[in-house]
Each structure stands twice: as C-alpha cells, then as structure tokens.
Motif scaffolding. Structure first.
Motif, PDB file in Angstrom:
ATOM      1  N   GLY A  49       0.850  -1.260   0.033  1.00 18.42           N
ATOM      2  CA  GLY A  49       0.011  -0.081   0.060  1.00 18.42           C
ATOM      3  C   GLY A  49       1.036   1.368   0.090  1.00 18.42           C
ATOM      4  O   GLY A  49       0.430   2.315  -0.794  1.00 18.42           O
ATOM      5  N   ILE A  50       2.034   1.339   0.664  1.00 18.77           N
ATOM      6  CA  ILE A  50       2.921   2.407   0.743  1.00 18.77           C
ATOM      7  C   ILE A  50       3.619   2.525  -0.709  1.00 18.77           C
ATOM      8  O   ILE A  50       3.681   3.661  -1.145  1.00 18.77           O
ATOM      9  CB  ILE A  50       3.998   2.183   1.997  1.00 18.77           C
ATOM     10  N   LEU A  62       9.275   7.056  -0.031  1.00 21.78           N
ATOM     11  CA  LEU A  62       9.152   5.685   0.743  1.00 21.78           C
ATOM     12  C   LEU A  62       9.509   5.996   2.311  1.00 21.78           C
ATOM     13  O   LEU A  62       8.813   5.639   2.951  1.00 21.78           O
ATOM     14  CB  LEU A  62      10.247   4.794   0.314  1.00 21.78           C
ATOM     15  N   ALA A  63      10.446   7.056   2.481  1.00 15.52           N
ATOM     16  CA  ALA A  63      10.703   7.350   3.840  1.00 15.52           C
ATOM     17  C   ALA A  63       9.515   7.991   4.678  1.00 15.52           C
ATOM     18  O   ALA A  63       9.490   7.730   5.969  1.00 15.52           O
ATOM     19  CB  ALA A  63      11.798   8.386   3.906  1.00 15.52           C
ATOM     20  N   ASP A  64       8.602   8.730   3.873  1.00 15.32           N
ATOM     21  CA  ASP A  64       7.237   8.941   4.489  1.00 15.32           C
ATOM     22  C   ASP A  64       6.349   8.155   4.708  1.00 15.32           C
ATOM     23  O   ASP A  64       5.350   8.538   5.302  1.00 15.32           O
ATOM     24  CB  ASP A  64       6.870  10.159   3.514  1.00 15.32           C
ATOM     25  N   GLY A  65       6.675   6.894   4.302  1.00 20.15           N
ATOM     26  CA  GLY A  65       5.713   5.676   4.757  1.00 20.15           C
ATOM     27  C   GLY A  65       5.882   5.264   6.241  1.00 20.15           C
ATOM     28  O   GLY A  65       6.867   5.390   6.601  1.00 20.15           O
ATOM     29  N   ARG A  66       4.783   4.963   6.740  1.00 21.73           N
ATOM     30  CA  ARG A  66       4.958   4.398   7.853  1.00 21.73           C
ATOM     31  C   ARG A  66       3.717   3.560   8.417  1.00 21.73           C
ATOM     32  O   ARG A  66       2.463   3.613   7.976  1.00 21.73           O
ATOM     33  CB  ARG A  66       4.591   5.704   9.140  1.00 21.73           C
ATOM     34  N   ILE A  67       4.313   2.491   9.074  1.00 21.80           N
ATOM     35  CA  ILE A  67       3.339   1.241   9.508  1.00 21.80           C
ATOM     36  C   ILE A  67       3.408   1.248  11.313  1.00 21.80           C
ATOM     37  O   ILE A  67       4.703   1.116  11.718  1.00 21.80           O
ATOM     38  CB  ILE A  67       3.886  -0.121   9.317  1.00 21.80           C
ATOM     39  N   ASP A  82      -1.155   1.470   8.206  1.00 22.12           N
ATOM     40  CA  ASP A  82      -0.320   2.126   7.484  1.00 22.12           C
ATOM     41  C   ASP A  82      -0.973   3.225   6.696  1.00 22.12           C
ATOM     42  O   ASP A  82      -2.237   3.587   6.710  1.00 22.12           O
ATOM     43  CB  ASP A  82       0.105   1.035   6.363  1.00 22.12           C
ATOM     44  N   ASN A  83      -0.014   4.146   6.193  1.00 28.33           N
ATOM     45  CA  ASN A  83      -0.608   5.326   5.617  1.00 28.33           C
ATOM     46  C   ASN A  83      -0.480   5.265   4.028  1.00 28.33           C
ATOM     47  O   ASN A  83       0.070   6.221   3.577  1.00 28.33           O
ATOM     48  CB  ASN A  83       0.161   6.690   5.841  1.00 28.33           C
ATOM     49  N   GLY A  84      -0.476   3.866   3.615  1.00 30.98           N
ATOM     50  CA  GLY A  84      -0.514   3.801   2.209  1.00 30.98           C
ATOM     51  C   GLY A  84      -1.912   4.221   1.366  1.00 30.98           C
ATOM     52  O   GLY A  84      -2.385   5.039   2.017  1.00 30.98           O
ATOM     53  N   ILE A  85      -1.822   3.865   0.382  1.00 29.31           N
ATOM     54  CA  ILE A  85      -2.824   4.350  -0.569  1.00 29.31           C
ATOM     55  C   ILE A  85      -4.493   3.823  -0.252  1.00 29.31           C
ATOM     56  O   ILE A  85      -5.157   4.557  -0.675  1.00 29.31           O
ATOM     57  CB  ILE A  85      -2.697   3.688  -2.087  1.00 29.31           C
ATOM     58  N   GLY A  86      -4.588   2.856   0.344  1.00 27.02           N
ATOM     59  CA  GLY A  86      -5.817   2.356   0.991  1.00 27.02           C
ATOM     60  C   GLY A  86      -6.922   1.854   0.107  1.00 27.02           C
ATOM     61  O   GLY A  86      -6.374   1.865  -0.939  1.00 27.02           O
ATOM     62  N   VAL A  87      -8.145   1.503   0.486  1.00 26.32           N
ATOM     63  CA  VAL A  87      -8.954   0.943  -0.486  1.00 26.32           C
ATOM     64  C   VAL A  87     -10.172   1.919  -0.706  1.00 26.32           C
ATOM     65  O   VAL A  87     -10.625   2.419   0.126  1.00 26.32           O
ATOM     66  CB  VAL A  87      -9.300  -0.230   0.060  1.00 26.32           C
ATOM     67  N   ALA A  88     -10.260   2.330  -1.838  1.00 25.56           N
ATOM     68  CA  ALA A  88     -11.554   3.165  -1.982  1.00 25.56           C
ATOM     69  C   ALA A  88     -12.811   2.541  -1.617  1.00 25.56           C
ATOM     70  O   ALA A  88     -13.168   1.373  -1.717  1.00 25.56           O
ATOM     71  CB  ALA A  88     -11.478   3.299  -3.468  1.00 25.56           C
ATOM     72  N   ARG A 130     -10.534  -1.627   8.122  1.00 24.17           N
ATOM     73  CA  ARG A 130     -10.872  -0.290   7.991  1.00 24.17           C
ATOM     74  C   ARG A 130     -10.155   0.356   7.109  1.00 24.17           C
ATOM     75  O   ARG A 130      -8.783   0.264   6.838  1.00 24.17           O
ATOM     76  CB  ARG A 130     -10.905   0.584   9.124  1.00 24.17           C
ATOM     77  N   SER A 131     -10.652   1.284   5.958  1.00 30.45           N
ATOM     78  CA  SER A 131      -9.954   2.025   5.040  1.00 30.45           C
ATOM     79  C   SER A 131     -10.556   3.075   4.314  1.00 30.45           C
ATOM     80  O   SER A 131     -11.674   3.001   4.254  1.00 30.45           O
ATOM     81  CB  SER A 131      -9.257   0.915   4.104  1.00 30.45           C
ATOM     82  N   ARG A 132      -9.740   3.897   3.763  1.00 28.91           N
ATOM     83  CA  ARG A 132     -10.283   4.808   2.670  1.00 28.91           C
ATOM     84  C   ARG A 132      -9.088   5.172   1.749  1.00 28.91           C
ATOM     85  O   ARG A 132      -8.015   5.271   2.405  1.00 28.91           O
ATOM     86  CB  ARG A 132     -11.196   6.136   3.250  1.00 28.91           C
ATOM     87  N   THR A 133      -9.369   5.741   0.789  1.00 31.35           N
ATOM     88  CA  THR A 133      -8.344   6.621  -0.051  1.00 31.35           C
ATOM     89  C   THR A 133      -8.368   7.782  -0.173  1.00 31.35           C
ATOM     90  O   THR A 133      -9.751   8.544  -0.053  1.00 31.35           O
ATOM     91  CB  THR A 133      -8.208   5.702  -1.435  1.00 31.35           C
ATOM     92  N   LEU A 134      -7.896   8.701  -0.969  1.00 27.63           N
ATOM     93  CA  LEU A 134      -7.760  10.176  -0.942  1.00 27.63           C
ATOM     94  C   LEU A 134      -9.023  10.536  -1.943  1.00 27.63           C
ATOM     95  O   LEU A 134      -9.379   9.948  -2.796  1.00 27.63           O
ATOM     96  CB  LEU A 134      -6.644  10.600  -1.763  1.00 27.63           C
TER      97      LEU A 134
END
Length: 523
Positions: A49-50, A62-67, A82-88, A130-134
């Motif tokens: 996801g990141i 990549l350094a801005d990704g965090r788990i 995680d602060n990845g892309i998420g799921v719409a 749980r999830s969402r995307t931008l």
C-alpha cells in the motif's frame, strides 16, 4: 465434442462447482501455523500500500511511509495501520470479499494470492478492516466475527457453502470518521488468543519477529549497513525498507544485525570486516537470479536462535521466506547453517514462495539457486573448520602456558631435588617447542604471533634467570634429602600441581616455625 468428452459429460450431468465451508478453516487456520506470521502478512500488505501511495504521489518518498503496530494489553487489541494508498469506498466490499483472486498477481507487489488478510481469523474473536483512499468522504469497515464462523463450521449441516458462512460472519458499515487519515488501511485483532507467553501481545517477541522477517532498515551502527544498502538499492523492491513502529516508539524496528554476536550473557563474538557479496546469474539470460551478502566472524560455535541472525536467510521483496534453516542444503554439514550470517535476495520471479511462505515451490530455478549457493556454504564451512582449528591451537598454547607457569612456580619454590628441577626444565623446553609450533598456524596474524613470541621469550628469561635459594637451609643436613624426596613424590603423585604446591608451602611454613627460624615463609 470428442467421444471421450461425451462420455464424461453423460456421466457427470451437473458440472457446477461447490465450495464448501471447510475451505474457510483451511484458509484461516491450516495456512498459518505460527501465530506471529499474521504480522508478516499484514506488514506485507502495508508495504504494498505504501509503494502504491508513493507511485500515485500521495507520499513524497518511501521514507514518508509509516506502519504502526499498537498493542493494547488491557482491552486485548492489536491494530496494524499504514498510511499507504488505502482502498476506495467503491471497491472496499469487493476487495474484502475476494478470496484467492488478488489483483496483485503479475505485478511487482509482494502479496499475490489474495488470502493473507485472513491470517488473523484463527487467532482472534473478531477481525476488523478499515480503510479509505484520498477523495473518499467515509471510512469503510468490514468485521469478521469468528464466533459465528466457528459455530457454522461446527454445524453438522454438510451442505453449507462457503458463501453462506461469509455472508453470515462478515458485516460492513460506513463510518463518518473525520479523525482518520485521508488515506490509510488498518487491521484490528479483537481479543487475540493467549498462546504461549501471550505471543500475539508480547512486544518483545513481535519486535524480534518483525525485525528478522519484515523489510526493516539495517541498524545504523552496523558496520556493513551502507554496503548492503548500496548493493540492494540497485535491485528495486529488495532494497526497500519501511518504518515500522510498535506502540509509538520513536525508533522504528531494525534488523538484528550488529557488529557483535551474543552467544550468552558473558560470551560475545565479533563480526569480521570481511564483507562478501553474492551474485547468482539467471539460469537462462544475462540477468541476475539473486544477490546477497554474508560476513565471516570468529565462529565460536552455533549462533543462538535468540540472536536473530543465524543462517543464510532467503528474502523476496525484502521479506524473509521460511526460517534460518531454509537453505540448509547448501552446506556440506547441517550444523554449519547455524554458524552462518547473511542474506540472499531473490530477483528471479520464477522462484516462487509457497502459500505459507515457509519454503519455495519446487522448480528447476530453485535448484539453480541451490547449486550456485553451495560454494557459499562450502566457504563458510571451511572458515568454521579453520576457526575450530585455531581455537584448538589457542587452547594448546593456553594449556601449555598454564603448565609452564606451574613448573616455574615449583622450581622457584626451591623445595624439590636437583633431578626434579632438571626434569621440570626439560618439560618447560618441550612445552615451549609445542607452543611455538602451534603459534605458526596460518590463521594467527602477525600481531598475534609477535604477542605470543614475547610471552615465550619472557618464559625463557624467567626460567634461565631465576634466583637460587635453599629453602631447607634451616633443616638439619641429614634430613634435607629426605624432605626433598618427599616433596618430589608429592608433586609426582598429585594430579593438581597448584594444590600440591599449596600443601608443600604449608609444610615448609610448619618446618620453618618448628626450627625456630622466625615468621612463616611468604610466597
């Protein structure tokens, strides 16, 4: 239609596929025997996801990704976010209800079988996603109720299908959660099972496991970190490391490699500066099938499991496959696997991990890797044997030194006969010859050999420049030879020369006092 096909069609008129409920038990329990594996599966999904978030421009680097892994002992909950892309929102339900049909297959993502998210089902009362995307205004939530799953799996109704169990056990809701990040994905394990020392909530075990298995950065103080990072950076995913924090720790989890190897509380070994690269060519083509590294050390013995570094470990996408014994076949003897320190990063996408990621699927490409890695195993085995020989030579020298000093102390004591002194001097000369021969071993460097030679020369000086003293001068002449003969016998018949000398010292002290010669003899 051929005649054979017509016969089959006539014999099996109903060709619809039935997926029974027991498949869910296989996916949730049988696939993941080690409970800590759930952290690998969820971290693996988080890293994908990141990567997608960086590719989409949602994260600068990549350094801005965090788990983040949050462990709550009081309420017995674990949250992995995680602060990845998420799921719409629009895709959330279909993604959560997709089994073995991952859209990642054929991409460079680490997961591709579409079952890893079920890893926690067998180890918690509830599993929540749980999830969402931008751009989404809501957070979507899916909850698996394992009590419902277990009840339906235990039912004697044999015709219950997989889809029926899922429909009964999984609930979806939409959350108006303004506090949640704009894009994220999280997994929550509610009421994890108590296993062993409560492993699923044990931060130390979680950290140790993640540090070994997951794509964590190397410890900044590890002497070979920059060389390893530089090598892996040239090969895409295998060089990517992610910031994984447990309970908001300011420092991420690091890989366990250090400049020292801890064998016990009192015994440490040193990693050598001798850093070795591994490059394995493809079986067909000009590319590389794998790259890696290993380091020599002082090879004091098998490295303890608790050190977290033993074995030549295999990784794909910087995630470990199997355990430290996965590549045991490359060593001429199994035991040397536990002495090795290093990693092999697989680049050939035809080398595929099995469903549980504890081994590789059998293929000629795996065989190709094993054949090429045998030279590495042979080199490590050779170093282990040489280190063993060096330790044996060191012990020979140390034992010789002890015996020499024992003999010198006996001579210095001055209580034995001239013939016993001569025999002791002969033994010292022989011991020095043996020790000098042992010191010529090739693995002793020049500094070590010079240090040993100084010690040998010091022993020779002590033996040749000793002061002559007749400790029995106060004893009547007619008794001196008798006492010396007795003392010779005590030394000759005693297994412990130090204990024998202490006994004779006490006898000399008694003789000194009984003959009125003053205070006890000091040594």
């Amino acid at each position: 239609m051929t005649d054979a096909a017509k016969v089959i069609a006539d014999a099996v008129p109903d060709t619809s596929v039935i997926v029974g409920k027991d498949v869910l038990e296989l996916l949730s329990s049988s696939m993941y025997v080690n409970p800590l594996v759930i952290y690998r599966e969820y971290v693996q999904n988080a890293t994908d996801g990141i990567d997608d978030a960086v590719a989409a421009g949602l994260l600068p680097t990549l350094a801005d990704g965090r788990i983040d892994i949050s462990v709550d002992h009081i309420d017995r909950r674990v949250v992995i976010r995680d602060n990845g892309i998420g799921v719409a929102n629009a895709e959330f339900a279909s993604r959560m209800l997709s089994f073995g049909a991952s859209a990642k297959r054929g991409t460079d993502a680490r997961g591709f079988r579409g079952v890893g998210r079920l890893a926690g089902l067998g180890y918690a009362q509830k599993l929540v996603f749980r999830s969402r995307t931008l751009g989404d205004s809501h957070v979507m939530e899916a909850t698996w109720d394992m009590r419902t799953v277990k009840r339906m799996l235990a039912s004697t109704e044999s015709d219950t299908e997989f889809q029926v169990v899922v429909a009964e056990a999984v609930a979806f809701i939409q959350l108006d959660d303004s506090d949640s990040p704009l894009h994220f994905f999280e997994v929550e394990l509610v009421k994890p099972r108590r296993i062993g020392n409560d492993r699923l909530l044990n931060e130390n075990e979680i950290g140790s496991y993640i540090g070994q298995v997951c794509p964590c950065p190397m410890l900044p103080t590890f002497m070979h970190r920059s060389k390893i990072d530089k090598m892996l950076a040239q090969h895409g995913r295998c060089g990517r490391a992610y910031n994984i924090h447990i309970n908001e720790s300011p420092d991420p989890v690091f890989r366990p490699y250090r400049d020292e190897i801890s064998y016990s509380e009192t015994k440490n070994g040193r990693i050598s500066k001798n850093f070795r690269l591994i490059k394995i060519p493809e079986s067909h083509g000009d590319g590389l099938a794998a790259v890696g590294w290993f380091v020599h050390h002082d090879y004091q013995g098998a490295i303890p499991v608790s050190a977290g570094v033993r074995g030549l470990r295999a990784r794909i996408g910087n995630i470990q496959i199997g355990n430290e014994r996965l590549l045991v076949d490359i060593f001429p003897e199994d035991r040397f696997c536990s002495w090795a320190v290093g990693e092999v990063h697989i680049l050939d996408d035809r080398v595929v991990p099995n469903g549980r990621r504890d081994a590789f699927e059998t293929s000629v490409h795996v065989d190709h890797l094993i054949v090429h890695l045998r030279s590495v195993g042979a080199e490590i085995a050779r170093e282990c044997r040489l280190a063993s020989q060096k330790r044996h030579r060191r012990k020979t020298i140390e034992r010789g030194m002890d015996k020499v000093f024992e003999r010198l102390e006996v001579i210095k004591q001055g209580a034995v006969s001239a013939s016993f002194v001569q025999t002791s001097e002969d033994e010292i000369r022989k011991l020095l010859i043996d020790m000098r021969a042992a010191a010529k071993f090739d693995l002793f460097d020049d500094t070590e050999r010079r240090s040993l030679e100084r010690q040998f020369s010091s022993i020779e000086d002590a033996a040749s420049n000793r002061e002559e003293e007749d400790i029995l001068a106060h004893v009547p002449p007619e008794k001196r030879d008798v006492y010396r003969e007795v003392f010779d016998l005590i030394y000759a018949c005693s297994v412990n020369q130090v204990a024998a000398k202490n006994t004779i010292d006490r006898m000399l002290d008694r003789l000194s006092r009984s003959n009125g010669s003053g205070s006890a003899r000091a040594n």
